[in-house]
Design an enzyme around this catalytic site. Structure first.
Site, PDB file in Angstrom:
ATOM      1  N   HIS A  82       8.708  24.995  12.501  1.00  0.00           N
ATOM      2  CA  HIS A  82       8.982  24.600  11.122  1.00  0.00           C
ATOM      3  C   HIS A  82       9.511  25.804  10.358  1.00  0.00           C
ATOM      4  CE1 HIS A  82       8.415  22.390   7.352  1.00  0.00           C
ATOM      5  NE2 HIS A  82       8.030  23.550   6.848  1.00  0.00           N
ATOM      6  N   ASP A 161       1.956  13.029   1.254  1.00  0.00           N
ATOM      7  CA  ASP A 161       2.758  14.208   0.925  1.00  0.00           C
ATOM      8  C   ASP A 161       4.014  13.825   0.161  1.00  0.00           C
ATOM      9  OD1 ASP A 161       3.366  17.090   1.132  1.00  0.00           O
ATOM     10  OD2 ASP A 161       5.088  16.345   2.244  1.00  0.00           O
ATOM     11  N   ARG A 168       4.351  17.358  -7.592  1.00  0.00           N
ATOM     12  CA  ARG A 168       4.270  18.816  -7.762  1.00  0.00           C
ATOM     13  C   ARG A 168       5.598  19.371  -8.249  1.00  0.00           C
ATOM     14  NH1 ARG A 168       3.077  20.487  -2.109  1.00  0.00           N
ATOM     15  NH2 ARG A 168       3.373  22.577  -2.906  1.00  0.00           N
ATOM     16  N   SER A 183       0.536  20.544   2.682  1.00  0.00           N
ATOM     17  CA  SER A 183       1.756  19.744   2.755  1.00  0.00           C
ATOM     18  C   SER A 183       2.466  19.976   4.101  1.00  0.00           C
ATOM     19  CB  SER A 183       2.666  20.122   1.576  1.00  0.00           C
ATOM     20  OG  SER A 183       3.975  19.692   1.778  1.00  0.00           O
ATOM     21  N   LYS A 187       2.149  17.473   7.945  1.00  0.00           N
ATOM     22  CA  LYS A 187       3.308  16.895   8.637  1.00  0.00           C
ATOM     23  C   LYS A 187       3.374  17.381  10.084  1.00  0.00           C
ATOM     24  CE  LYS A 187       5.639  18.142   4.992  1.00  0.00           C
ATOM     25  NZ  LYS A 187       6.467  18.445   3.849  1.00  0.00           N
TER      26      LYS A 187
END
Ligand code: URA
Length: 434
Positions: A82, A161, A168, A183, A187
């Site tokens: 990620h 999320d 947010r 968050s 995922k």
């Protein structure tokens, strides 16, 4: 249980229990807890923080808000990666085939781009015929057969999320470490991989502006990953300029192929070697970082990594030969040199602004439903530290019309800042958190 009591507890610095956190996330996902209460809670979390136990519970509650991917039909350990978001970031297109060629399975769900950063799924669609929406069954079969699949998200992963991040975004509560950690990690956990590496960007164009904040985020992500039973490492990298040379979907695919052919190196290759060696050692495929690096380099020199990409393109209904002959990838009708009007040593190239230039050309999405032109973008010729003479080309702009190209060239020039003195570039890889 009352949400108002939980908000007051967090406001006063208290620690929320598991039951309270699940109540809050379930209630918010179902719509029983209104946005105004959840906004107040996010602000209280931003100001007072969360313990690791709270962050882990929040992450797990978010995972449970939707479907999860069970990768057990795939044999062996599965790796995932990620990035917190970079311009010109085509790392997945290089790293995943390299790691797969070394024997770690890659079963990766990726997203589309929104705003100034591109998504891996859009980039892959530059291969004519490539299907990102393959079924779960096909996804599993491909990974078992060739060791790699990268697909668009089909299951409804982490709906909490989606709601929370949108909230947010408009309430000034994005830059809270526990909220970012829950968050991102929710995922990653929902996507089912065993080994997760994270590229945490720092700098003016990134969420984390300073190295210290980036380190706190990287440590938070890896700690929560480990507590959730995953093998996890993070790399902190500088975002003082776009990553690599190309920005734009098909142009980035071409650059990724050049790197996989061993024709290009630099920061991009260094990042792939660093992330890849973390993945291979965490997975136990290599014993040391040195051994992992030499396996990864061998995957380039032998052509095995490029072959993995070719096999993946064929398995996902494209033509694997396109990897060896990129002339079939989309090409914009206009190529235009953006020449420098002043000279000096390049001090910065505002990455976020360069991403916006690509968007202006049509290469990025303003809203999640807008279409994109896969052929447009730019290829930089100068990077931080390079000397530039007035009249030299800073980049080749790939555009749908001359008018668009001229506008983009003007915008691109404004992304560069110059110094009269030679510029020493600090290290691009700031730290590795394991
Ligand atoms: N990326 C995410 O997915 N979530 C955040 O909160 C920040 C960056």
């Amino acid at each position: 249980m009352l949400m108002a009591d939980l908000i007051a507890k967090k406001r006063d610095g208290g620690e929320l229990s598991r039951e309270e956190i699940y109540f809050m996330i379930d209630g918010y996902t179902r719509g029983d807890i209104p946005d105004y209460q959840m906004s107040a809670m996010c602000m209280a979390i931003l100001l007072k923080g969360m313990s690791d136990a709270e962050t882990l519970d929040m992450t797990r509650a978010m995972v449970q808000s939707g479907e999860t991917l069970d990768l057990s039909p795939i044999d062996g350990l599965k790796g995932d990666k990620h990035s917190t978001g970079g311009v010109g970031d085509k790392t997945s297109l290089i790293l995943c085939p390299m790691v797969a060629a070394c024997g770690l399975k890659i079963a990766k769900m990726s997203g589309r781009g929104l705003g100034h950063t591109g998504g891996t799924i859009d980039k892959l669609e530059s291969f004519p015929g490539f299907v990102t929406g393959i079924s779960e069954d096909e996804f599993f079969k491909n990974v078992n057969r060739i060791g790699i699949a990268i697909a668009g998200q089909t299951a409804d992963l982490v709906p909490a999320d989606k709601k929370l991040y949108a909230l947010r975004d408009v309430t000034g509560t994005v830059p809270s470490i526990p909220l970012i950690v829950s968050s991102i990690m929710s995922k990653k956990l929902a996507s089912g991989a065993d080994v997760i590496v994270l590229d945490v960007k720092c700098g003016s164009g990134a969420f984390m502006k300073t190295e210290e904040d980036a380190r706190r985020l990287a440590e938070g992500l890896t700690r929560i990953g480990r507590l959730a039973g995953k093998k996890c490492a993070a790399v902190i990298t500088d975002m003082d300029q776009p990553l690599g040379w190309a920005v734009g979907n098909a142009l980035e695919v071409k650059e990724a192929i050049e790197v996989l052919k061993g024709e290009k190196g630099g920061d991009l290759m260094e990042l792939c070697l660093t992330l890849g060696s973390c993945m291979l050692t965490e997975a136990g495929v290599a014993e040391t970082i040195e051994q992992a690096r030499s396996m990864l380099l061998e995957s380039i020199s032998s052509g095995a990594a490029l072959e993995k990409l070719s096999l993946m393109v064929s398995a996902q209904h494209g033509d694997g030969r396109d990897v060896y002959d990129t002339s079939r990838l989309p090409l914009a009708p206009v190529q235009y040199e953006a020449v420098a009007k002043t000279g000096g040593y390049v001090q910065r190239i505002e990455a976020e602004q360069v991403g916006l230039v690509s968007m202006h050309l049509g290469g990025g999405r303003a809203t999640k439903d807008s279409g994109i032109d896969l052929s447009v973008g730019l290829v930089l010729h100068k990077k931080v530290g390079d000397k530039v003479e007035p009249g030299e080309s800073l980049a080749t702009i790939h555009a749908s019309s001359l008018e668009k190209a001229e506008e983009a060239a003007e915008l691109l020039r404004a992304c560069f800042s110059f110094s009269g003195e030679p510029v020493e570039r600090g290290s691009f890889i700031k730290a590795i958190v394991r």
